[in-house]
Design an enzyme around this catalytic site. Sequence first.
Site, PDB file in Angstrom:
ATOM      1  N   PHE A 133      12.377  15.499 -13.668  1.00 27.06           N
ATOM      2  CA  PHE A 133      10.746  15.295 -12.835  1.00 27.06           C
ATOM      3  C   PHE A 133      10.058  15.552 -13.938  1.00 27.06           C
ATOM      4  O   PHE A 133      10.057  16.463 -14.401  1.00 27.06           O
ATOM      5  CB  PHE A 133      10.352  16.776 -12.358  1.00 27.06           C
ATOM      6  CG  PHE A 133       9.412  16.002 -11.001  1.00 27.06           C
ATOM      7  CD1 PHE A 133      10.046  15.208  -9.750  1.00 27.06           C
ATOM      8  CD2 PHE A 133       8.393  16.455 -11.122  1.00 27.06           C
ATOM      9  CE1 PHE A 133       8.784  14.574  -8.399  1.00 27.06           C
ATOM     10  CE2 PHE A 133       7.420  15.477 -10.324  1.00 27.06           C
ATOM     11  CZ  PHE A 133       7.367  15.138  -8.929  1.00 27.06           C
ATOM     12  N   ASP A 204      14.108  24.959 -12.093  1.00 27.58           N
ATOM     13  CA  ASP A 204      12.866  24.172 -10.920  1.00 27.58           C
ATOM     14  C   ASP A 204      13.194  24.346  -9.668  1.00 27.58           C
ATOM     15  O   ASP A 204      14.578  23.209  -9.718  1.00 27.58           O
ATOM     16  CB  ASP A 204      12.098  22.942 -11.820  1.00 27.58           C
ATOM     17  CG  ASP A 204      10.943  22.211 -10.838  1.00 27.58           C
ATOM     18  OD1 ASP A 204      11.538  22.355  -9.615  1.00 27.58           O
ATOM     19  OD2 ASP A 204      10.818  21.389 -11.861  1.00 27.58           O
ATOM     20  N   TYR A 229       5.474  22.694  -0.190  1.00 26.80           N
ATOM     21  CA  TYR A 229       5.130  21.205   0.351  1.00 26.80           C
ATOM     22  C   TYR A 229       6.292  20.220   0.820  1.00 26.80           C
ATOM     23  O   TYR A 229       6.370  19.990   1.617  1.00 26.80           O
ATOM     24  CB  TYR A 229       3.730  20.951   0.025  1.00 26.80           C
ATOM     25  CG  TYR A 229       4.370  20.281  -1.697  1.00 26.80           C
ATOM     26  CD1 TYR A 229       4.673  18.730  -2.029  1.00 26.80           C
ATOM     27  CD2 TYR A 229       3.489  20.805  -2.371  1.00 26.80           C
ATOM     28  CE1 TYR A 229       4.719  18.467  -2.814  1.00 26.80           C
ATOM     29  CE2 TYR A 229       3.322  20.365  -4.114  1.00 26.80           C
ATOM     30  CZ  TYR A 229       4.246  18.717  -4.334  1.00 26.80           C
ATOM     31  OH  TYR A 229       4.432  18.699  -5.496  1.00 26.80           O
ATOM     32  N   LYS A 230       7.495  20.943   0.145  1.00 25.02           N
ATOM     33  CA  LYS A 230       8.421  20.482   0.705  1.00 25.02           C
ATOM     34  C   LYS A 230       9.025  20.797   1.544  1.00 25.02           C
ATOM     35  O   LYS A 230       8.919  20.774   2.739  1.00 25.02           O
ATOM     36  CB  LYS A 230       9.441  19.582  -1.404  1.00 25.02           C
ATOM     37  CG  LYS A 230       8.679  18.756  -1.899  1.00 25.02           C
ATOM     38  CD  LYS A 230       9.672  18.603  -3.415  1.00 25.02           C
ATOM     39  CE  LYS A 230       8.102  17.700  -4.350  1.00 25.02           C
ATOM     40  NZ  LYS A 230       8.822  17.983  -5.327  1.00 25.02           N
ATOM     41  N   ARG A 374      15.790   7.306  -1.601  1.00 29.05           N
ATOM     42  CA  ARG A 374      16.390   8.706  -1.518  1.00 29.05           C
ATOM     43  C   ARG A 374      15.991   8.967   0.322  1.00 29.05           C
ATOM     44  O   ARG A 374      14.640   8.632   1.093  1.00 29.05           O
ATOM     45  CB  ARG A 374      15.310   9.618  -1.281  1.00 29.05           C
ATOM     46  CG  ARG A 374      14.896   9.565  -2.995  1.00 29.05           C
ATOM     47  CD  ARG A 374      14.372  11.305  -3.708  1.00 29.05           C
ATOM     48  NE  ARG A 374      12.978  10.655  -3.416  1.00 29.05           N
ATOM     49  CZ  ARG A 374      12.125  11.737  -3.193  1.00 29.05           C
ATOM     50  NH1 ARG A 374      12.846  12.644  -4.349  1.00 29.05           N
ATOM     51  NH2 ARG A 374      11.129  11.987  -3.167  1.00 29.05           N
TER      52      ARG A 374
HETATM   53  C1  LIG Z   1       7.933  18.025  -6.204  1.00 25.44           C
HETATM   54  C2  LIG Z   1       8.093  18.234  -7.564  1.00 25.44           C
HETATM   55  C3  LIG Z   1       6.929  19.164  -8.248  1.00 25.44           C
HETATM   56  C4  LIG Z   1       5.694  19.204  -8.697  1.00 25.44           C
HETATM   57  O1  LIG Z   1       5.045  19.182  -9.342  1.00 25.44           O
HETATM   58  P1  LIG Z   1       3.829  19.580  -8.425  1.00 25.44           P
HETATM   59  O2  LIG Z   1       2.680  20.723  -9.447  1.00 25.44           O
HETATM   60  O3  LIG Z   1       3.497  20.578  -7.012  1.00 25.44           O
HETATM   61  O4  LIG Z   1       2.956  18.388  -8.704  1.00 25.44           O
HETATM   62  C5  LIG Z   1       7.434  19.379  -9.962  1.00 25.44           C
HETATM   63  N1  LIG Z   1       8.858  19.578 -10.069  1.00 25.44           N
HETATM   64  C6  LIG Z   1       9.972  19.038  -9.602  1.00 25.44           C
HETATM   65  C7  LIG Z   1      11.478  19.311 -10.105  1.00 25.44           C
HETATM   66  C8  LIG Z   1       9.359  18.588  -8.494  1.00 25.44           C
HETATM   67  O5  LIG Z   1      10.248  17.828  -6.710  1.00 25.44           O
END
Ligand SMILES: *Cc1c(COP(=O)(O)O)cnc(C)c1O
Length: 415
Positions: A133, A204, A229-230, A374
Amino acid sequence: MTQELPVTRTREASAALDAADPLHALRAEFTLPAGVLYLDGNSLGALPRRTPGHLAKVVEGEWGEGLIRSWNDAGWFHQPGRLGDRLGAHLLGAAPGQVVVCDSTSVNLFKVLGAALRLRPGRTAVLAERRAFPTDLYIADGLTALHPGTRPVLLDSAADLDAALGPDTAVVLLSHVDYRTGELLDLAETTARVHAAGALVVWDLCHTAGALPIELDAAGADFAVGCGYKYLNGGPGAPAYLYAAHRHQDAARQPLTGWFGHARQFDFEPGYRPADGITRFLTGTPPVLGLAALEAALDVWELADPAAVRAKSLELTDLFLELTADLDVEPVTPREHARRGSQVALRHPDGHRIVQALIARGVIGDFRAPDLMRFGFTPLYLSRTDVHDAADALREVLATGEWREERFARRGEVT
Ligand SMILES: *Cc1c(COP(=O)(O)O)cnc(C)c1O
């Protein structure tokens, strides 16, 4: 490993299984709009029915009536650690005192990556996957720029890890579940390989907690971050979490040294001294309302047996893979259960338009460039019959070619 798909079954057979499934009752814990089939809980979880009432109580009672007294009387001050312990116990396999809920995933990554780098002085490389990401890579870039001599080293895939690990490796940063493909890594085995090279690992877990249970302590993990939030359903922009193993806490120094991580915060000393334990990973004033929404979501999570959630997640993704197997799309999600998170990604060159056409039918998934559709499968509020309906909708969108309509070509700023 073998392919693990169920025997094809009818919608009626799935309805019978739903009716007998204890998790099916939890669907009533969520507010989902009529006519919507929601397959995007891996981007923004659904609204728990109890959240608005809990927020109203916190806003009107604790804030409106309690005012500043609520920092002590309503327990606001200890909320980051209290929620962290609950999350750690129920979904992360972490004993108390190792998880805090605070800031965003990106900010927490900066903190734990900084701490890990300082625990391996003299080593220069931060290994990460090129397809990670992007925020993870941006944070690794920004952090190493502040530590002269260190640098990010990008791997084409996690399969190249062994070849890249060496005496100069300080930290390995990995996503437990790939946000695009849904591919799952072996947490304990990968952690052991990194440790064998003398390096530390930062996981992560954005697509892990709430998608499948894990055992951070048993795996010997060093540090981890993840978002609220996911799959956790904490609401848009919910605070994130971070994990730092007990054994590292005394020696760890994180770079965002704010007053909430100070040993004697209310002595207002001019110099920084880190608090004991996980508290030193806090930085500034916690977002009390965001934490309250996440707390209501955790109440729902604690009604669910994590092993049952995982079993159902695999059943739902198996079913979707099977019901779409004959369509003109290429599944990129691994079929082996041990390598699959809780989403299915299907490749199609016109994936964006197809997802838009599905959304117009009320089937909400999302799209990740260049060509991945997805579909997230969240067992707390999705049923087996939903999977049949989603697969049917995709089949019809492809068969009718309705996705070619001009209105589906438009791209919003958020895909
Ligand atoms: C959604 C996501 C993030 C998001 O980071 P934020 O700081 O909340 O914007 C980071 N890493 C991964 C793998 C994600 O899926």
